[in-house]
Scaffold this motif. Structure first.
Motif, PDB file in Angstrom:
ATOM      1  N   THR A 234     -62.040   0.718 -29.042  1.00  0.00           N
ATOM      2  CA  THR A 234     -62.558   1.507 -30.251  1.00  0.00           C
ATOM      3  C   THR A 234     -61.603   1.854 -31.121  1.00  0.00           C
ATOM      4  O   THR A 234     -60.231   1.832 -30.957  1.00  0.00           O
ATOM      5  CB  THR A 234     -63.328   2.854 -29.502  1.00  0.00           C
ATOM      6  N   GLN A 235     -61.685   2.642 -32.204  1.00  0.00           N
ATOM      7  CA  GLN A 235     -60.564   2.873 -33.105  1.00  0.00           C
ATOM      8  C   GLN A 235     -59.550   3.748 -32.477  1.00  0.00           C
ATOM      9  O   GLN A 235     -59.817   4.640 -31.693  1.00  0.00           O
ATOM     10  CB  GLN A 235     -61.096   3.442 -34.451  1.00  0.00           C
ATOM     11  N   SER A 236     -58.371   3.712 -33.102  1.00  0.00           N
ATOM     12  CA  SER A 236     -57.152   4.493 -32.441  1.00  0.00           C
ATOM     13  C   SER A 236     -57.596   5.937 -32.679  1.00  0.00           C
ATOM     14  O   SER A 236     -56.924   6.813 -31.950  1.00  0.00           O
ATOM     15  CB  SER A 236     -55.905   3.993 -33.451  1.00  0.00           C
ATOM     16  N   LYS A 237     -58.337   6.456 -33.446  1.00  0.00           N
ATOM     17  CA  LYS A 237     -58.644   7.854 -33.710  1.00  0.00           C
ATOM     18  C   LYS A 237     -59.402   8.543 -32.459  1.00  0.00           C
ATOM     19  O   LYS A 237     -59.302   9.603 -32.131  1.00  0.00           O
ATOM     20  CB  LYS A 237     -59.671   8.472 -34.765  1.00  0.00           C
ATOM     21  N   ASP A 238     -59.866   7.664 -31.441  1.00  0.00           N
ATOM     22  CA  ASP A 238     -60.561   7.842 -30.415  1.00  0.00           C
ATOM     23  C   ASP A 238     -59.568   7.798 -29.170  1.00  0.00           C
ATOM     24  O   ASP A 238     -59.747   8.111 -28.104  1.00  0.00           O
ATOM     25  CB  ASP A 238     -61.891   7.082 -30.073  1.00  0.00           C
ATOM     26  N   GLY A 239     -58.089   7.314 -29.369  1.00  0.00           N
ATOM     27  CA  GLY A 239     -57.363   7.222 -28.210  1.00  0.00           C
ATOM     28  C   GLY A 239     -56.063   8.177 -28.309  1.00  0.00           C
ATOM     29  O   GLY A 239     -56.094   9.200 -28.912  1.00  0.00           O
ATOM     30  N   ALA A 240     -55.054   8.032 -27.320  1.00  0.00           N
ATOM     31  CA  ALA A 240     -53.801   8.653 -27.272  1.00  0.00           C
ATOM     32  C   ALA A 240     -52.682   8.133 -26.904  1.00  0.00           C
ATOM     33  O   ALA A 240     -52.905   6.838 -26.294  1.00  0.00           O
ATOM     34  CB  ALA A 240     -54.272   9.929 -26.458  1.00  0.00           C
ATOM     35  N   VAL A 241     -51.543   8.415 -27.021  1.00  0.00           N
ATOM     36  CA  VAL A 241     -50.250   7.578 -26.723  1.00  0.00           C
ATOM     37  C   VAL A 241     -49.752   8.586 -25.921  1.00  0.00           C
ATOM     38  O   VAL A 241     -49.475   9.779 -26.347  1.00  0.00           O
ATOM     39  CB  VAL A 241     -49.409   7.120 -27.920  1.00  0.00           C
ATOM     40  N   LEU A 242     -49.018   8.542 -24.630  1.00  0.00           N
ATOM     41  CA  LEU A 242     -48.359   9.437 -23.839  1.00  0.00           C
ATOM     42  C   LEU A 242     -46.819   8.724 -23.962  1.00  0.00           C
ATOM     43  O   LEU A 242     -46.844   7.535 -24.003  1.00  0.00           O
ATOM     44  CB  LEU A 242     -48.925   9.171 -22.424  1.00  0.00           C
TER      45      LEU A 242
END
Length: 122
Positions: free
Chosen positions: A47-55
């Motif tokens: 899915t688009q990066s707007k739905d993700g996260a980076v730790l």
């Protein structure tokens, strides 16, 4: 040998999140061909990066979480495939065929470590 192919896309392009029926048909045919030949082990879009996260790990041992979208990145991961081929050249050929389906995309090709690649335990 197994290879991971990560395709990166420009999310600002309209077709990145809304592929045309023609593109979907061409991609489906390519994936079916790869599956039928036995080289395709796995493939998924994300899915688009707007739905993700980076730790990210911080210096103090903590963790920061940055929610998407990742506007600082021109290219983001659009999906991946894992293929089993006889050589890097064969993996690169598949990646080039995959790329030909897109107007704009980059593909990173990396060999996956096999158990036999690990150093012997003493």
């Amino acid at each position: 040998m197994r290879y991971l192919m990560i395709h990166k896309i420009d999310e600002s392009r309209p077709e990145a999140s809304n592929p045309s029926p023609e593109f979907q048909a061409a991609m489906g045919a390519f994936m079916q061909e790869c599956a039928a030949s036995g080289v395709l082990l796995a493939a998924e879009g994300v899915t688009q990066s707007k739905d993700g996260a980076v730790l990210r790990k911080t210096e103090g041992g903590g963790v920061t979480v940055t929610d998407g979208p990742f506007t600082e990145a021109r290219e983001v991961v659009g999906g991946f495939a894992v293929v089993k081929v006889d050589s890097k050249e064969q993996a690169l050929e598949l990646a080039q065929r995959f790329m030909s389906l897109f107007e704009e995309v980059s593909v990173e090709v990396r060999r996956i470590y096999e158990f036999e690649d690990l150093p012997p335990q003493s």
